[in-house]
Design a protein around this motif. Structure first.
Motif, short mmCIF file in Angstrom:
data_model
loop_
_atom_site.label_atom_id
_atom_site.label_comp_id
_atom_site.label_asym_id
_atom_site.label_seq_id
_atom_site.Cartn_x
_atom_site.Cartn_y
_atom_site.Cartn_z
N ARG A 383 -25.41 23.88 -23.75
CA ARG A 383 -24.48 24.70 -22.96
C ARG A 383 -24.73 26.20 -23.12
N ASN A 384 -25.80 26.58 -23.78
CA ASN A 384 -26.15 27.98 -24.00
C ASN A 384 -25.08 28.74 -24.77
N GLU A 385 -24.41 28.04 -25.68
CA GLU A 385 -23.49 28.71 -26.59
C GLU A 385 -24.25 29.28 -27.79
N ILE A 386 -25.38 28.67 -28.12
CA ILE A 386 -26.29 29.15 -29.15
C ILE A 386 -27.72 28.99 -28.64
N GLN A 387 -28.63 29.75 -29.23
CA GLN A 387 -30.02 29.74 -28.79
C GLN A 387 -30.95 29.70 -30.01
N LEU A 388 -32.23 29.50 -29.75
CA LEU A 388 -33.25 29.52 -30.80
C LEU A 388 -34.37 30.44 -30.35
N HIS A 389 -34.56 31.53 -31.07
CA HIS A 389 -35.55 32.52 -30.67
C HIS A 389 -36.69 32.65 -31.69
N GLN A 390 -37.90 32.68 -31.17
CA GLN A 390 -39.07 33.07 -31.96
C GLN A 390 -39.48 34.48 -31.54
N VAL A 391 -39.56 35.37 -32.51
CA VAL A 391 -39.95 36.76 -32.25
C VAL A 391 -41.17 37.07 -33.09
N LEU A 392 -42.22 37.52 -32.45
CA LEU A 392 -43.48 37.84 -33.13
C LEU A 392 -43.66 39.35 -33.21
N GLY A 393 -43.86 39.84 -34.42
CA GLY A 393 -44.08 41.27 -34.63
C GLY A 393 -45.33 41.51 -35.45
N VAL A 394 -45.83 42.73 -35.41
CA VAL A 394 -47.03 43.09 -36.16
C VAL A 394 -46.81 44.43 -36.87
N LYS A 395 -47.39 44.55 -38.04
CA LYS A 395 -47.37 45.81 -38.79
C LYS A 395 -48.64 46.58 -38.42
N LEU A 396 -48.51 47.63 -37.64
CA LEU A 396 -49.66 48.39 -37.16
C LEU A 396 -50.39 49.08 -38.31
N ASP A 397 -51.68 49.33 -38.11
CA ASP A 397 -52.39 50.11 -39.12
C ASP A 397 -52.07 51.59 -38.93
N ASN A 398 -52.63 52.46 -39.77
CA ASN A 398 -52.24 53.88 -39.73
C ASN A 398 -52.75 54.62 -38.49
N GLN A 399 -53.53 53.92 -37.67
CA GLN A 399 -53.97 54.52 -36.40
C GLN A 399 -53.29 53.85 -35.20
N GLY A 400 -52.28 53.04 -35.49
CA GLY A 400 -51.51 52.42 -34.43
C GLY A 400 -52.15 51.21 -33.79
N ARG A 401 -53.14 50.64 -34.45
CA ARG A 401 -53.83 49.47 -33.89
C ARG A 401 -53.13 48.19 -34.31
N SER A 402 -52.99 47.24 -33.37
CA SER A 402 -52.29 45.99 -33.64
C SER A 402 -53.24 44.85 -34.00
N GLY A 403 -54.47 44.92 -33.52
CA GLY A 403 -55.39 43.81 -33.72
C GLY A 403 -55.16 42.66 -32.76
N PHE A 404 -54.24 42.83 -31.82
CA PHE A 404 -53.97 41.77 -30.85
C PHE A 404 -55.00 41.79 -29.73
N PRO A 405 -55.36 40.60 -29.22
CA PRO A 405 -56.20 40.56 -28.02
C PRO A 405 -55.39 41.01 -26.81
N LEU A 406 -56.07 41.22 -25.68
CA LEU A 406 -55.37 41.69 -24.50
C LEU A 406 -54.36 40.68 -23.97
N ARG A 407 -54.67 39.40 -24.15
CA ARG A 407 -53.74 38.35 -23.72
C ARG A 407 -53.49 37.38 -24.87
N PRO A 408 -52.32 36.75 -24.93
CA PRO A 408 -52.04 35.80 -26.01
C PRO A 408 -53.04 34.67 -26.06
N THR A 409 -53.31 34.18 -27.26
CA THR A 409 -54.30 33.11 -27.46
C THR A 409 -53.65 31.79 -27.83
N TRP A 410 -52.32 31.74 -27.91
CA TRP A 410 -51.68 30.48 -28.32
C TRP A 410 -51.24 29.65 -27.13
#
Length: 410
Positions: A383-410
């Motif tokens: 009934r959408n009274e509660i939800q389940l969320h997956q949130v993906l975050g990354v700790k950037l390096d000191n030059q702001g790079r994420s290391g992520f590809p341009l599109r998701p791989t999963w």
């Protein structure tokens, strides 16, 4: 006053349920799929003592009130999961019935109802809260959860996917979102019975450390790790996540822990996880949330009293904002609430299949808590009274790079 009519009055008109009571009274829809039986004056005492959802829960848990029929169907039948407030005149009539039956009022809550002391979300109190729910019986959990011993939302390819396949898919989705590779180091906080730790080590060659506040879980997980021959890669410790001394992990998974953290500790929680990651490291936070960001974290309902003491559900925006403000760059988010409804349906079926053994293992009151909690939670996700969320975050390096590809791989 006829008791069956009084109970029906609490639920509201037009509900297709039959009501019968120990005084011989009968009301509602004859031969309905769901029947509410008031088997003892103790039920009236619980309801009169707490004329709200909690009173009905106490009556059911003790067996003074019985639900005949499928619990999920029963809860879905009622327009609301909490009863209408008793009128003063009806409450007086109930009190008269109790006096005649010589039943004390108010009645003490069942022993299964949690009462915690000490500072909320202190390490000592958290340990007691976690033990209340998880240190029940590993055998009981094996019957309910199945061979995976995964006590979190599974990921279903179709509605006909088996629970085991769906739990494997969940762990593998987390692993792929974290981009796990052989030789990486993973920290799994609130690791339960070690499902993610074992999956990461077995299928990805990752050195994985899991921590849990449940002694039963840690003991079971370490035995499973040894049986799988993964002792050189995987470890589960009986430890508060705040007690992990290692750092520079390549990835962190938090699957079902955030609900236990508490809103006041959310910032320090994400700060701690951020500090444990190396540059470019990823965090996958998987947790139950409210359906919006407008509600307060309620802490005095059935779930908090009987199932997850001190649990606090927040809105998804609150989780994402705090991750972002801590320093994580949020890269992906998805809501899996329908998947959790399917997971709970499978757990409920497992419980009913093993009902006799479960009652013998943990007692009828605890088994009833579980039957009610899983059916009600399933309905909440649907009934959408509660939800389940997956949130993906990354700790950037000191030059702001994420290391992520341009599109998701999963």
């Amino acid at each position: 006053m006829r008791i069956a009519e009084a109970i029906q009055e609490m639920t509201g008109p037009g509900v297709p349920v039959e009501f019968i009571a120990y005084d011989g009274s009968r009301s509602g829809t004859r031969d309905a799929d769901v029947r509410v039986e008031v088997r003892s004056p103790l039920a009236l005492s619980h309801i009169a003592s707490s004329p709200n959802q909690l009173g009905l829960v106490r009556a059911y848990v003790t067996g003074a009130l019985e639900i005949v029929g499928d619990m999920y169907t029963a809860l879905a039948t009622f327009p609301e999961m909490s009863p209408r407030k008793l009128s003063a005149s009806l409450l007086m009539k109930v009190a008269t019935k109790l006096a005649v039956a010589k039943v004390l009022w108010p009645t003490r809550p069942p022993a299964e109802e949690s009462r915690l002391s000490g500072r909320r979300h202190s390490r000592q109190r958290d340990a007691v809260a976690i033990s209340h729910h998880y240190d029940v019986s590993n055998q009981f959990y094996e019957w309910v959860l199945g061979p995976s011993m995964a006590y979190t939302c599974a990921v279903y390819e179709t509605e006909n996917t088996s629970l085991e396949d769906a739990q494997y898919a969940k762990f593998d989705l987390v692993a792929r979102k974290l981009a796990l590779q052989p030789g990486m180091r993973l920290l799994d906080v609130g690791c339960g019975w070690g499902g993610m730790v074992i999956h990461a080590a077995k299928y990805y060659g990752v050195r994985a450390l899991g921590v849990t506040l449940s002694a039963n879980q840690a003991e079971w997980a370490q035995k499973r790790i040894a049986q799988e021959g993964l002792g050189d890669l995987a470890e589960v410790r009986h430890l508060d996540y705040r007690g992990v001394f290692e750092s520079d992990f390549d990835a962190i998974s938090s699957i079902g822990l955030t609900e236990h953290i508490g809103e006041a500790n959310l910032a320090s929680y994400f700060e701690m996880l951020y500090s444990k990651l190396c540059a470019g490291g990823r965090l996958l936070n998987h947790c139950i949330t409210r359906s919006d960001n407008l509600q307060d974290a309620r802490t005095e309902n059935f779930i908090n009293r009987y199932v997850f003491p001190d649990g606090e559900l927040l809105g998804p925006g609150r989780i994402i904002t705090q991750m972002n403000d801590t320093g994580f760059e949020v890269r992906h988010e998805e809501n899996l609430r329908e998947h959790y409804a399917l997971t709970l349906a499978a757990w409920g079926e497992n419980l009913e299949r093993h009902w006799t053994e479960a009652v013998r293992e943990v007692g009828p009151h605890k088994a009833r808590v579980w039957r009610l909690y899983m059916a009600g939670s399933r309905l909440g996700f649907e009934r959408n009274e509660i939800q389940l969320h997956q949130v993906l975050g990354v700790k950037l390096d000191n030059q702001g790079r994420s290391g992520f590809p341009l599109r998701p791989t999963w």
